[in-house]
Enzyme design. Structure first.
Site, PDB file in Angstrom:
ATOM      1  N   ILE A 146       0.802  -1.109   0.112  1.00 57.12           N
ATOM      2  CA  ILE A 146      -0.037   0.096   0.071  1.00 57.12           C
ATOM      3  C   ILE A 146       0.855   1.389   0.109  1.00 57.12           C
ATOM      4  O   ILE A 146       1.826   1.439   0.859  1.00 57.12           O
ATOM      5  CB  ILE A 146      -0.865   0.260   1.227  1.00 57.12           C
ATOM      6  CG1 ILE A 146      -2.161  -1.181   1.074  1.00 57.12           C
ATOM      7  CG2 ILE A 146      -1.458   1.304   1.368  1.00 57.12           C
ATOM      8  CD1 ILE A 146      -2.859  -1.257   2.377  1.00 57.12           C
ATOM      9  N   ALA A 166      -1.634  -2.784  -4.048  1.00 58.92           N
ATOM     10  CA  ALA A 166      -1.313  -3.933  -5.108  1.00 58.92           C
ATOM     11  C   ALA A 166      -1.424  -5.056  -4.138  1.00 58.92           C
ATOM     12  O   ALA A 166      -0.591  -5.419  -3.427  1.00 58.92           O
ATOM     13  CB  ALA A 166      -0.055  -3.600  -5.568  1.00 58.92           C
ATOM     14  N   CYS A 184       9.695  -2.587  -1.421  1.00 59.03           N
ATOM     15  CA  CYS A 184       9.790  -1.530  -0.150  1.00 59.03           C
ATOM     16  C   CYS A 184      10.720  -1.293   0.709  1.00 59.03           C
ATOM     17  O   CYS A 184      10.623  -1.143   1.738  1.00 59.03           O
ATOM     18  CB  CYS A 184       8.437  -1.948   0.553  1.00 59.03           C
ATOM     19  SG  CYS A 184       6.761  -1.983  -0.279  1.00 59.03           S
TER      20      CYS A 184
END
Length: 226
Positions: A146, A166, A184
């Site tokens: 997110i 996603a 990330c």
């Protein structure tokens, strides 16, 4: 109060086109020319680098990106680098966060996570949160990333949210694109998908239809898939 929501599904859309559509809708919603939207779609293979800007988390050279047919965008959402590609459901909620009622922007992220957590329970899968990381997790593997942007309104109080979630659906998505990045920026944990954790087959279109009631419930909205 339940608000009306326009929901649109696109089987495949280039990342740049979707980004421009979001910008257009943010402006139109702020001006009262469009109702709030939820865009549901897939992207061709794409890496996006968020505002944290850690290019070292991209493990491929520009030549390797070109050889593998993966696009690269530096964008205006929060967060680090992530992958979008076929087999992943991307959701872009374009929602007005009403500044007259007090804003809880972190609460908005938790609500996006809750939509997916609630949907996973349909299959007996317990999605969870990790205190230091945004997203939805199955144990130590991330199933949904997110990242959002809060666009300050010019014509009313509050913000219009853009970007979103996603949600990995198809098995094998890690090999398809996540191996070219440190997702990330998190090295110690991996990624998974809905097919991997359930052992069931899914299509992205099917999940996009089925997740809508869960989104409507969490955000107190009414919209139908189209």
């Amino acid at each position: 109060m339940t608000k009306s929501l326009q929901i649109r599904y696109f089987p495949m859309m280039e990342y740049g086109e979707a980004w421009e559509m979001q910008k257009m809708l943010v402006k139109a919603i702020d001006e009262g020319q469009q109702q709030e939207h939820l865009l549901l779609l897939q992207h061709p293979p794409t890496y996006t680098i968020g505002s944290q800007r850690h290019p070292e988390h991209l493990l491929l050279s520009s030549e390797e990106l070109q050889e593998q047919g993966i696009a690269l965008f530096e964008i205006d959402r929060g967060g680090d680098i992530t992958y979008h590609g076929p087999g992943q459901l991307v959701g872009y909620p374009l929602l007005w966060l009403d500044g007259t009622k007090g804003l809880d922007l972190h609460g908005y992220l938790r609500e996006l996570e809750q939509v997916i957590i609630n949907y996973l329970r349909l299959f007996g899968v317990e999605g969870s949160r990790k205190p230091k990381y945004t997203g939805v997790w199955i144990g130590d593997t991330k199933i949904a990333a997110i990242g959002v942007k809060f666009n300050k309104c010019r014509h009313r109080k509050g913000f219009i949210a853009s970007h979103g979630f996603a949600f990995n659906i198809k098995a094998g998505i890690q090999a398809d694109g996540f191996q070219g990045i440190i997702p990330c920026g998190i090295e110690q944990y991996g990624v998974t998908s809905l097919e991997d954790v359930t052992g069931l087959p899914f299509t992205v279109e099917q999940v996009s239809r089925d997740i809508v009631p869960y989104f409507n419930e969490v955000f107190s909205m009414y919209g139908s898939w189209s």
